[in-house]
Design an enzyme around this catalytic site. Structure first.
Site, PDB file in Angstrom:
ATOM      1  N   GLU A   1      33.111  29.449 -33.957  1.00  0.00           N
ATOM      2  CA  GLU A   1      33.919  30.621 -33.570  1.00  0.00           C
ATOM      3  C   GLU A   1      33.665  31.019 -32.115  1.00  0.00           C
ATOM      4  OE1 GLU A   1      31.215  30.730 -35.360  1.00  0.00           O
ATOM      5  OE2 GLU A   1      30.102  32.605 -35.083  1.00  0.00           O
TER       6      GLU A   1
ATOM      7  N   CYS B   1      26.380  29.046 -40.275  1.00  0.00           N
ATOM      8  CA  CYS B   1      25.050  29.572 -39.970  1.00  0.00           C
ATOM      9  C   CYS B   1      24.396  30.155 -41.229  1.00  0.00           C
ATOM     10  CB  CYS B   1      25.125  30.586 -38.815  1.00  0.00           C
ATOM     11  SG  CYS B   1      23.509  30.894 -38.079  1.00  0.00           S
TER      12      CYS B   1
ATOM     13  N   HIS C   1      28.053  27.460 -34.437  1.00  0.00           N
ATOM     14  CA  HIS C   1      29.009  28.573 -34.376  1.00  0.00           C
ATOM     15  C   HIS C   1      30.307  28.157 -33.684  1.00  0.00           C
ATOM     16  CE1 HIS C   1      26.502  31.894 -35.891  1.00  0.00           C
ATOM     17  NE2 HIS C   1      25.501  31.169 -35.409  1.00  0.00           N
TER      18      HIS C   1
END
Ligand SMILES: [Mn+2]
Length: 234
Positions: free
Chosen positions: A214, A111, A212
């Protein structure tokens, strides 16, 4: 020996009676690295001149999300749609990138991390996606964070394509986007509207993505593979 993965940290306030400042990173990054058999080490925002010593202590560098990059770093004045910036964080992370390259340590940008890498190597950003032009793709999704909401096309000759299908889909939480890709970098994933969703360096161990993983890694194994590739192969 497990590789030590430096995670460039962020800062925020927490109010419990009084207000405190926290140096922190998301546990989602920590767990993604741990699941890839790496040892995460959070690097708090600090003095740029200390970046060299920090990089000497780690094997690889992860740059995460958060603030907008200061547009002055890519030759633009602040636009009304610019959101919060952190000049101390920009300065520290730019020096971490510089030292990582000097010391031959791989970088994974996520990001803001992708946007900063692009700027560090001479690329530019749109300060808001509306400045890119009209789009029918929702890049700031409102559905749950672990949901993948828009397609991306992964470039066949890329690091990503060694473990991701060319027709892929990702979550999306970005109001800015890459305008000009940095020299000696290649865009390796695009959304259907043309927004760049990943880049990698042509001759350096750097890969970076706009989405993202994660937040999706515990639901989708291919998202964990982004961390595993970074920790084990990049
Ligand atoms: Mn997107």
């Amino acid at each position: 020996m497990k590789p030590i993965i430096g995670i460039a940290g962020n800062e925020r306030t927490m109010t419990m009676g009084e207000t405190f400042w926290l140096s922190y990173t998301s546990r989602n990054f920590v767990e993604g690295i741990q699941a890839a058999d790496g040892l995460p080490l959070v690097l708090p925002i600090g003095q740029p001149e200390d970046a060299k010593t920090y990089i000497q202590r780690i094997d690889k560098l992860l740059l995460g999300g958060g603030h907008d990059v200061n547009p002055k770093l890519y030759g633009q004045e602040p636009h009304p749609y610019l959101e919060e910036i952190n000049e101390k964080r920009d300065a520290f992370e730019l020096r971490l990138i510089d030292e990582a390259i000097k010391q031959g340590k791989p970088i994974f940008g996520i990001c803001r991390g992708m946007q900063l890498v692009n700027v560090a190597f001479g690329g530019t950003l749109h300060q808001d996606i509306s400045l890119f032009g009209p789009t029918k793709i929702k890049h700031v999704q409102e559905s749950e964070m672990n949901k993948r909401t828009h397609p991306v096309q992964i470039k066949a000759a890329s690091r990503l394509a060694t473990f991701l299908p060319e027709a892929y889909s990702v979550n999306s939480y970005h109001h800015q986007t890459i305008k000009d890709v940095a020299p000696n970098f290649t865009a390796t994933a695009h959304a259907p509207d043309g927004i760049i969703e990943a880049i990698e360096a042509n001759d350096l161990p750097i890969m970076a993505i706009q989405w993202h993983p994660e937040l999706t890694r515990s639901t989708f194994d291919t998202e964990q593979q982004l961390f595993t590739y970074f920790v084990q192969k990049l």
